[in-house]
Design an enzyme around this catalytic site. Structure first.
Site, PDB file in Angstrom:
ATOM      1  N   ASP A  61       1.304  15.524  -2.156  1.00 15.21           N
ATOM      2  CA  ASP A  61       0.427  14.425  -2.576  1.00 15.21           C
ATOM      3  C   ASP A  61       0.865  13.143  -1.867  1.00 15.21           C
ATOM      4  O   ASP A  61       2.004  12.688  -2.035  1.00 15.21           O
ATOM      5  CB  ASP A  61       0.518  14.254  -4.098  1.00 15.21           C
ATOM      6  CG  ASP A  61      -0.387  13.139  -4.595  1.00 15.21           C
ATOM      7  OD1 ASP A  61      -1.593  13.203  -4.311  1.00 15.21           O
ATOM      8  OD2 ASP A  61       0.114  12.211  -5.242  1.00 15.21           O
ATOM      9  N   THR A  89      -5.606  10.304  -0.973  1.00 15.17           N
ATOM     10  CA  THR A  89      -4.515   9.366  -0.670  1.00 15.17           C
ATOM     11  C   THR A  89      -3.934   9.622   0.722  1.00 15.17           C
ATOM     12  O   THR A  89      -3.602   8.677   1.429  1.00 15.17           O
ATOM     13  CB  THR A  89      -3.393   9.475  -1.718  1.00 15.17           C
ATOM     14  OG1 THR A  89      -3.022  10.858  -1.849  1.00 15.17           O
ATOM     15  CG2 THR A  89      -3.828   8.964  -3.058  1.00 15.17           C
ATOM     16  N   THR A  90      -3.843  10.895   1.121  1.00 13.24           N
ATOM     17  CA  THR A  90      -3.330  11.218   2.462  1.00 13.24           C
ATOM     18  C   THR A  90      -4.378  10.853   3.513  1.00 13.24           C
ATOM     19  O   THR A  90      -4.050  10.240   4.530  1.00 13.24           O
ATOM     20  CB  THR A  90      -2.984  12.719   2.554  1.00 13.24           C
ATOM     21  OG1 THR A  90      -2.125  13.059   1.478  1.00 13.24           O
ATOM     22  CG2 THR A  90      -2.292  13.042   3.861  1.00 13.24           C
ATOM     23  N   ASP A 140      -5.294  15.004 -10.026  1.00 16.05           N
ATOM     24  CA  ASP A 140      -6.202  14.631  -8.931  1.00 16.05           C
ATOM     25  C   ASP A 140      -7.585  15.237  -9.149  1.00 16.05           C
ATOM     26  O   ASP A 140      -8.604  14.561  -9.003  1.00 16.05           O
ATOM     27  CB  ASP A 140      -5.644  15.117  -7.582  1.00 16.05           C
ATOM     28  CG  ASP A 140      -4.470  14.274  -7.104  1.00 16.05           C
ATOM     29  OD1 ASP A 140      -4.115  13.320  -7.820  1.00 16.05           O
ATOM     30  OD2 ASP A 140      -3.907  14.562  -6.036  1.00 16.05           O
TER      31      ASP A 140
END
Length: 535
Positions: free
Chosen positions: A66, A99-100, A392
């Site tokens: 994550d 997020t990545t 998530d």
């Protein structure tokens, strides 16, 4: 005429530091690109994990892919890198996933900007081109979005596909059918409210991930007091945050002199009477279950047992807050006016066993949408990562219930946006078109990284994907199971429109902020003042 000194004038305090122009810009680019390179190997369904080892007394180990968790855990000194870390946190808070992607896209934009600046193109020209490119990309994304909110069966299928796509890049990918159903069922229980507080996640070591389940009620990881009823029907619950430990002498900051132990006994008895009066005031509320955030000592516990009231102590703050929410009660601190206190209620409270642990189960709670997800796993690291993955998925599903539009994943949306930006660049005269081309190139880098992480030939796959989109096959994307180009609509690779939109806008804004920098000024470190009163 006074002579002018050519020596540089330092206007900063001793110890302060300044980086100017190209040096400052290069420092920003290097820091941001390094952050992108750090997390880009975790992108996509075949992305790798990172081990984060904290250097404390405990030395905790975290295994995760994550992006937000990785970036939160690492200490960073570069200011531009900190901007990307903050951006990934905002992405996590705002939509829960991507997020990545947002970090990698911002880093790739800056990598392209570095090449343009080397060609003597001014940062403001690049920014003007990027702004037009962002608008074109967003318009293309809106145009490609699909909305099935009118068709309940199709929308449910979309939710299942979104959860599967989100979990594909996580630890839970091997059990994604099980966890997809679990996440969608939990979100649909919320009846569109999107209040994730009503979904409680409990982690219990033992068993395997497939043993995790959704419980339609509320589970509290505490124990019922000694000699108290272990099962209550039609419960009336008083939730409190009050001290229940005054059966012991504690007169802080005072000295009590007595001439015999009998006097000590008198003080103890006075404390007990005070506690007895408090318990009686609590019992006047007509309750059969008392839950306290603080400890309940032996004497009040005995009194509750004698009155046939279930007493649960030390329910942590999050547990008490959530209990008040799901049972419809309010947290009380004083008990003088029972008529003003709002009690919680549920149909049944009982003790249940999960693994080797006893938990308290509240069923038939006032808030019907409340539920608990019990996660099982072989090690603490697996359970922690499973919780992050599930969180998530739940956040993305909650966003999709609010904004029901969906887009196709597997690099399809990125290639669609890149082609739209490229078309705009062809029609735009001047240097801004170069900035637009760089923006399109950064967008098409995301499918390249996804293919690279899976061990496939990214150059071949991405060129095939680009050709398919130019031919008008707007639903084509990367099929990571087969290592080929596939139709995302038939494969069910669907993502939330809100997540994709946020990735695009956040990355463009963060890259623009860093590109504007032409000076980095570091404050002088604070001088340590010696302690005048050493121990």
């Amino acid at each position: 005429m006074a002579s002018l000194s050519l020596a540089p004038v330092n206007i900063f305090k001793a110890g302060a530091d300044e980086e100017r122009a190209e040096t400052a810009r290069l420092s920003s680019f290097i820091g941001a690109i390094a952050i992108g390179d750090l997390v880009k190997s975790t992108l996509g369904p075949k992305g790798m994990d990172k081990i984060l080892l904290s250097t404390g007394r405990e030395g905790t180990v975290t295994v995760t892919n994550d992006g937000a968790t990785i970036l939160k855990a690492i200490g960073i000194d570069n200011p531009a890198a900190k901007i990307l870390v903050d951006m990934s946190k905002v992405q996590d808070d705002e939509v829960g996933d991507g997020t990545t992607s947002v970090t990698v896209l911002a880093a790739e934009l800056l990598r392209e900007a570095e090449l343009l600046i080397a060609r003597k193109i001014h940062p403001q020209t690049i920014i003007a081109g990027w702004r037009d490119a962002t608008k074109a990309a967003r318009d293309a994304l809106v145009k490609s979005a699909v909305d099935h909110s009118e068709n309940e069966e199709q929308f449910h299928k979309d939710l299942m596909n979104i959860a599967e796509t989100t979990l594909s890049s996580k630890l839970l990918t091997h059990h994604k059918a099980h966890f997809t159903k679990l996440a969608v069922d939990a979100i649909l229980r919320l009846k569109g409210s999107g209040n994730l507080e009503a979904i409680h996640v409990i982690k219990k070591l033992g068993g395997s991930l497939i043993d995790s389940y959704l419980d339609e009620g509320f589970l509290l990881d505490k124990k019922i007091g000694v000699n108290q009823p272990k099962r209550i029907e039609k419960a009336k619950i008083l939730i409190a945050n009050t001290g229940m430990d005054t059966d012991k002498i504690k007169i802080f900051g005072s000295r009590v002199r007595v001439d015999s132990t009998a006097k000590v006994a008198e003080i103890e008895q006075a404390e007990k009477e005070k506690m007895k009066e408090k318990v009686e005031r609590i019992l006047k509320h007509g309750i059969n279950c008392f839950i306290n955030r603080q400890l309940i000592y032996n004497y009040p516990e005995q009194m509750f047992a004698a009155a046939g009231v279930m007493a649960i102590e030390h329910a942590d703050f999050a547990g008490v807050e959530r209990l008040a929410l799901v049972t419809g009660g309010e947290i009380a601190s004083t008990f003088d006016h029972p008529e003003l206190v709002k009690l919680g209620s549920c149909k049944l409270i009982e003790e249940v066993m999960i693994g080797e642990d006893k938990l308290i189960h509240f069923s038939g709670v006032a808030m019907g949408e409340a539920c608990t997800i019990v996660l099982r796993g072989a090690t603490q690291q697996i359970i922690d990562e499973a919780e992050r993955s599930l969180h998530d998925a739940l956040c993305v599903l909650a966003q999709t219930v609010k904004d029901t539009r969906t887009v196709y994943g597997g690099g399809c949306s990125e290639m669609l946006m890149a082609n739209a930006v490229m078309e705009l660049a062809k029609r735009t005269p001047g240097k801004e078109s170069l900035a637009m081309e760089s923006f399109a190139k950064a967008l098409s880098t995301l499918p390249t990284i996804i293919a690279d992480n899976a061990g496939y030939d990214s150059a071949d796959l991405v060129s095939q994907l680009r050709a398919a989109h130019i031919e008008g096959k707007a639903t084509c994307g990367l099929d990571m199971r087969e290592g080929a180009i596939g139709d995302m609509a038939s494969l069910g690779v669907v993502e939330s429109f809100q997540v994709k939109r946020q990735v695009l806008l956040s990355a463009a804004e963060a890259a623009e902020v860093i590109l504007r920098v032409d000076d980095i000024i570091k404050a002088a470190p604070r001088k340590r003042v010696p302690d005048r009163y050493p121990c």
